[in-house]
Write a protein that holds these residues in place. Structure first.
Motif, mmCIF file in Angstrom:
data_model
loop_
_atom_site.group_PDB
_atom_site.id
_atom_site.type_symbol
_atom_site.label_atom_id
_atom_site.label_comp_id
_atom_site.label_asym_id
_atom_site.label_seq_id
_atom_site.Cartn_x
_atom_site.Cartn_y
_atom_site.Cartn_z
ATOM 1 N N ALA A 87 0.844 -1.198 0.000
ATOM 2 C CA ALA A 87 0.000 0.000 0.000
ATOM 3 C C ALA A 87 0.873 1.239 0.000
ATOM 4 O O ALA A 87 2.108 1.177 0.170
ATOM 5 C CB ALA A 87 -0.925 -0.014 1.209
ATOM 6 N N GLN A 88 0.213 2.396 -0.192
ATOM 7 C CA GLN A 88 0.897 3.674 -0.150
ATOM 8 C C GLN A 88 -0.068 4.747 0.341
ATOM 9 O O GLN A 88 -1.287 4.584 0.275
ATOM 10 C CB GLN A 88 1.453 4.053 -1.516
ATOM 11 N N VAL A 89 0.482 5.861 0.868
ATOM 12 C CA VAL A 89 -0.322 6.942 1.393
ATOM 13 C C VAL A 89 0.432 8.239 1.180
ATOM 14 O O VAL A 89 1.675 8.292 1.240
ATOM 15 C CB VAL A 89 -0.635 6.722 2.902
ATOM 16 N N ARG A 90 -0.348 9.314 0.905
ATOM 17 C CA ARG A 90 0.251 10.615 0.711
ATOM 18 C C ARG A 90 0.635 11.213 2.066
ATOM 19 O O ARG A 90 -0.072 11.064 3.055
ATOM 20 C CB ARG A 90 -0.735 11.560 0.009
ATOM 21 N N CYS A 91 1.778 11.938 2.091
ATOM 22 C CA CYS A 91 2.273 12.546 3.340
ATOM 23 C C CYS A 91 2.661 13.994 3.067
ATOM 24 O O CYS A 91 3.112 14.335 1.964
ATOM 25 C CB CYS A 91 3.481 11.787 3.892
ATOM 26 N N ALA A 92 2.509 14.798 4.115
ATOM 27 C CA ALA A 92 2.909 16.206 4.041
ATOM 28 C C ALA A 92 3.641 16.567 5.330
ATOM 29 O O ALA A 92 3.179 16.259 6.432
ATOM 30 C CB ALA A 92 1.691 17.106 3.849
ATOM 31 N N MET A 93 4.794 17.219 5.179
ATOM 32 C CA MET A 93 5.577 17.689 6.329
ATOM 33 C C MET A 93 5.804 19.182 6.140
ATOM 34 O O MET A 93 6.494 19.610 5.210
ATOM 35 C CB MET A 93 6.915 16.949 6.440
ATOM 36 N N PHE A 94 5.200 19.978 7.013
ATOM 37 C CA PHE A 94 5.220 21.420 6.824
ATOM 38 C C PHE A 94 6.543 22.028 7.301
ATOM 39 O O PHE A 94 7.326 21.404 8.032
ATOM 40 C CB PHE A 94 4.029 22.043 7.536
ATOM 41 N N ARG A 95 6.755 23.268 6.893
ATOM 42 C CA ARG A 95 8.047 23.937 7.085
ATOM 43 C C ARG A 95 8.430 24.056 8.557
ATOM 44 O O ARG A 95 9.603 23.922 8.907
ATOM 45 C CB ARG A 95 7.986 25.321 6.442
ATOM 46 N N ASN A 96 7.476 24.292 9.462
ATOM 47 C CA ASN A 96 7.814 24.457 10.875
ATOM 48 C C ASN A 96 8.274 23.156 11.515
ATOM 49 O O ASN A 96 8.769 23.160 12.637
ATOM 50 C CB ASN A 96 6.616 25.020 11.640
ATOM 51 N N ARG A 97 8.106 22.023 10.803
ATOM 52 C CA ARG A 97 8.565 20.727 11.314
ATOM 53 C C ARG A 97 9.829 20.250 10.622
ATOM 54 O O ARG A 97 10.730 19.702 11.270
ATOM 55 C CB ARG A 97 7.465 19.673 11.127
ATOM 56 N N ASN A 98 9.933 20.463 9.321
ATOM 57 C CA ASN A 98 11.094 19.901 8.613
ATOM 58 C C ASN A 98 12.380 20.680 8.843
ATOM 59 O O ASN A 98 13.452 20.239 8.449
ATOM 60 C CB ASN A 98 10.805 19.787 7.113
ATOM 61 N N ASN A 99 12.303 21.876 9.469
ATOM 62 C CA ASN A 99 13.552 22.588 9.777
ATOM 63 C C ASN A 99 14.330 21.919 10.909
ATOM 64 O O ASN A 99 15.444 22.319 11.220
ATOM 65 C CB ASN A 99 13.266 24.053 10.115
ATOM 66 N N GLN A 100 13.728 20.897 11.535
ATOM 67 C CA GLN A 100 14.420 20.152 12.591
ATOM 68 C C GLN A 100 15.062 18.863 12.079
ATOM 69 O O GLN A 100 15.607 18.088 12.848
ATOM 70 C CB GLN A 100 13.440 19.813 13.729
ATOM 71 N N LEU A 101 14.957 18.604 10.769
ATOM 72 C CA LEU A 101 15.543 17.388 10.203
ATOM 73 C C LEU A 101 17.066 17.418 10.279
ATOM 74 O O LEU A 101 17.688 18.465 10.049
ATOM 75 C CB LEU A 101 15.119 17.236 8.743
ATOM 76 N N ARG A 102 17.659 16.250 10.590
ATOM 77 C CA ARG A 102 19.112 16.136 10.659
ATOM 78 C C ARG A 102 19.686 15.511 9.379
ATOM 79 O O ARG A 102 20.887 15.238 9.319
ATOM 80 C CB ARG A 102 19.515 15.289 11.868
ATOM 81 N N PHE A 103 18.836 15.228 8.378
ATOM 82 C CA PHE A 103 19.291 14.630 7.126
ATOM 83 C C PHE A 103 18.387 15.142 6.010
ATOM 84 O O PHE A 103 17.335 15.748 6.257
ATOM 85 C CB PHE A 103 19.265 13.105 7.212
ATOM 86 N N THR A 104 18.792 14.886 4.772
ATOM 87 C CA THR A 104 18.000 15.292 3.608
ATOM 88 C C THR A 104 17.235 14.088 3.076
ATOM 89 O O THR A 104 17.860 13.089 2.680
ATOM 90 C CB THR A 104 18.905 15.858 2.511
ATOM 91 N N PRO A 105 15.906 14.120 3.070
ATOM 92 C CA PRO A 105 15.134 12.980 2.559
ATOM 93 C C PRO A 105 15.408 12.763 1.072
ATOM 94 O O PRO A 105 15.628 13.709 0.305
ATOM 95 C CB PRO A 105 13.680 13.376 2.815
ATOM 96 N N GLU A 106 15.364 11.494 0.634
ATOM 97 C CA GLU A 106 15.583 11.127 -0.759
ATOM 98 C C GLU A 106 14.618 10.011 -1.138
ATOM 99 O O GLU A 106 14.163 9.242 -0.274
ATOM 100 C CB GLU A 106 17.033 10.675 -0.988
ATOM 101 N N ASN A 107 14.332 9.904 -2.416
ATOM 102 C CA ASN A 107 13.487 8.817 -2.891
ATOM 103 C C ASN A 107 14.165 7.478 -2.644
ATOM 104 O O ASN A 107 15.381 7.328 -2.859
ATOM 105 C CB ASN A 107 13.200 8.977 -4.389
ATOM 106 N N GLY A 108 13.381 6.509 -2.164
ATOM 107 C CA GLY A 108 13.909 5.185 -1.869
ATOM 108 C C GLY A 108 14.447 5.040 -0.460
ATOM 109 O O GLY A 108 14.849 3.940 -0.050
ATOM 110 N N MET A 109 14.475 6.131 0.310
ATOM 111 C CA MET A 109 14.991 6.082 1.680
ATOM 112 C C MET A 109 13.942 5.487 2.613
ATOM 113 O O MET A 109 12.765 5.817 2.527
ATOM 114 C CB MET A 109 15.389 7.482 2.146
ATOM 115 N N GLN A 110 14.363 4.574 3.477
ATOM 116 C CA GLN A 110 13.484 3.977 4.479
ATOM 117 C C GLN A 110 13.477 4.896 5.714
ATOM 118 O O GLN A 110 14.534 5.193 6.282
ATOM 119 C CB GLN A 110 13.979 2.576 4.875
ATOM 120 N N VAL A 111 12.289 5.366 6.104
ATOM 121 C CA VAL A 111 12.195 6.340 7.189
ATOM 122 C C VAL A 111 11.160 5.885 8.210
ATOM 123 O O VAL A 111 10.288 5.046 7.928
ATOM 124 C CB VAL A 111 11.802 7.738 6.653
#
Length: 502
Positions: free
Chosen positions: A68-92
């Motif tokens: 299965a698959q589902v659409r996701c959204a991560m808004f700017r006030n949350r993704n500024n805390q990321l310690r890595f850059t998301p990429e296609n194919g990455m397991q998260v």
């Protein structure tokens, strides 16, 4: 016909009033509220695809797995805390809220937190174990054991091929070369690493052949250091009777082993510095303590001698006291004799006066003689009683005087001074013996690295006799030059006949 049309309109309005017709917006909005209220904040793991990172700063992607698959959204006030850059194919691993996008009526997940799946799982396991062991009291400061001031032997639990062991041994040799080092070789990563670490800690605790243990390795990722987050290793360290220093990874790395150990060192080299004192500083401290002890003993002896002299000056001499008492008794005896003699004279005068007045009064004479004898007897009795009282008083004063003579106190003070003197000599002999042993050990260490041992095996040192410069290459001399050859015993003055640079 008009009446029938009006009736049909009234019926249609009534049917419409009975049915609750939802606009699309209302339906989607209530569906969103129902979804968001039915699901709590939860964790979801999957693979990123269709990643979009527009200029607005929001992140949009699809989270999928095999089915299965589902659409996701991560808004700017949350993704500024990321310690890595998301990429296609990455397991998260995502912490999400279930929601519905009303504009397109699409089911979606609102991402609150994102982390890489592998390290995230390890991090959660690490935090859970840390919390549980902390609740059990394995990290409490009350259970921490103090490190020995001067250990004789240090055990190292680490990989024999790792840089950590070499760093620890190098620091130990530099700071305190006399300490013995025992290595318990183990694998510091891999499936069998945790079991080997536990076995090494238990073996060192059972053998008890070292005073302190250093357990650690060099830096690495969380997966590389995972063996040191093992629960059985933490419990083995907690149960170990030997004090343990944890030196795992770099200063920013923290493991369960660091929290349960008695002391945590930021690096393996720092662990070696914590385990032993600096030899030169230790010797300086030892000499300072020896000087302080000698000064204290010397001051104590001077004080006791001064106190003894003061007591001797303050105490009056016994012969002077006896002479004064003897003089007082002699004076009292003289006064008594004078009074007795004066009394006799008075009685004699009275007797003479009566004798003059009476002429041959035989009865009166006999009567007066009887009175005289009685008075004489009473006088002698009073004299003896007074003399006995004087003697008793003299004996009492003499006894009190003997009790005041401080001969016993003088003997006790002399015994104390002799005892302190013997203790001082014994302590100084012990300190000198320890210093001799330490000097002999340093001499043996110096002899082990002395170049004379190399000369004893047949080697020699060749130098120029005028400057003393050591000759290491043949091209630095020419035929006819004088050279000086140092042997194990003696030296040779030689002349260069031929130079062969090969």
């Amino acid at each position: 016909m008009a009446v029938q049309s009006t009736s049909n309109q009234t019926s249609a309005l009534a049917n419409r009033a009975v049915k609750d017709v939802y606009p699309v917006s209302r339906l989607v909005r209530e569906a969103r509220v129902l979804l968001e209220g039915s699901f709590p904040l939860l964790w979801v793991e999957g693979e990123i695809s269709n990643l979009a990172m527009p200029a607005s700063g929001h992140i949009y992607f699809t989270l999928k797995d095999e089915a299965a698959q589902v659409r996701c959204a991560m808004f700017r006030n949350r993704n500024n805390q990321l310690r890595f850059t998301p990429e296609n194919g990455m397991q998260v691993l995502l912490r999400v809220r279930v929601s519905l996008y009303e504009g397109r009526g699409e089911f979606q997940l609102i991402v609150e937190h994102m982390e890489e799946a592998g390290s995230g799982a390890l991090q959660r396991a690490y935090e859970a174990l840390k919390h549980r062991l902390g609740q059990e009291g394995l990290f409490d400061q009350a259970h921490k054991k103090a490190l020995p001031i001067l250990p004789k032997s240090i055990g190292i639990i680490s990989s024999p091929d790792g840089a950590a062991v070499h760093d620890i041994v190098s620091v130990l040799k530099r700071r305190f070369p006399a300490v013995d080092v025992i290595l318990y070789p183990v694998a510091v990563q891999g499936e069998s690493s945790a079991g080997q670490l536990v076995a090494a800690v238990k073996l060192a605790d059972q053998r008890h052949d070292c005073d302190v243990l250093i357990i650690g390795r060099g830096g690495g990722s969380l997966e590389d250091l995972w063996s040191f987050n093992d629960e059985q290793l933490a419990r083995a360290i907690f149960a170990c009777e030997l004090p343990i220093i944890s030196a795992v990874g770099h200063e920013i790395d923290f493991t369960i082993c660091d929290f349960v150990a008695d002391v945590r060192a930021p690096t393996p080299s720092a662990a070696a510095e914590l385990a032993v004192p600096e030899a030169q500083q230790y010797m300086l401290s030892f000499q300072r303590y020896q000087q302080q002890l000698t000064q204290i003993i010397r001051q104590r002896l001077i004080f006791e001698q001064s106190h003894l002299k003061h007591l001797h000056r303050a105490l009056p001499r016994p012969e002077l006291i006896l002479r004064q008492q003897t003089q007082w008794l002699t004076q009292q005896k003289r006064l008594l004799d004078s009074a007795w003699h004066h009394q006799l004279l008075n009685y004699q005068q009275k007797l003479d006066y009566l004798s003059v007045r009476l002429k041959h009064p035989k009865a009166q004479i006999e009567k007066q003689q009887s009175v005289l004898r009685s008075l004489s007897h009473r006088l002698q009795t009073a004299y003896r009683t007074h003399q006995k009282s004087i003697n008793q008083q003299f004996s009492s004063l003499q006894f009190r005087l003997q009790r005041q003579v401080p001969l016993s106190q003088l003997r006790e003070q002399q015994n104390v001074v002799q005892t302190l003197s013997k203790q001082n000599h014994r302590l100084m002999r012990q300190q000198l013996d320890k210093a001799r042993q330490f000097l002999a050990q340093r001499v043996r260490t110096l002899a082990a690295v002395s170049p004379l041992n190399t000369l004893d095996r047949g080697y020699s040192i060749t130098s120029k006799p005028d400057s003393g410069e050591v000759i290491t290459v043949a091209s630095s001399v020419t035929p006819g030059d004088s050279i000086l050859v140092r042997l194990y015993q003696g030296q040779l003055s030689c002349e260069v006949k031929k130079v062969d640079e090969k």
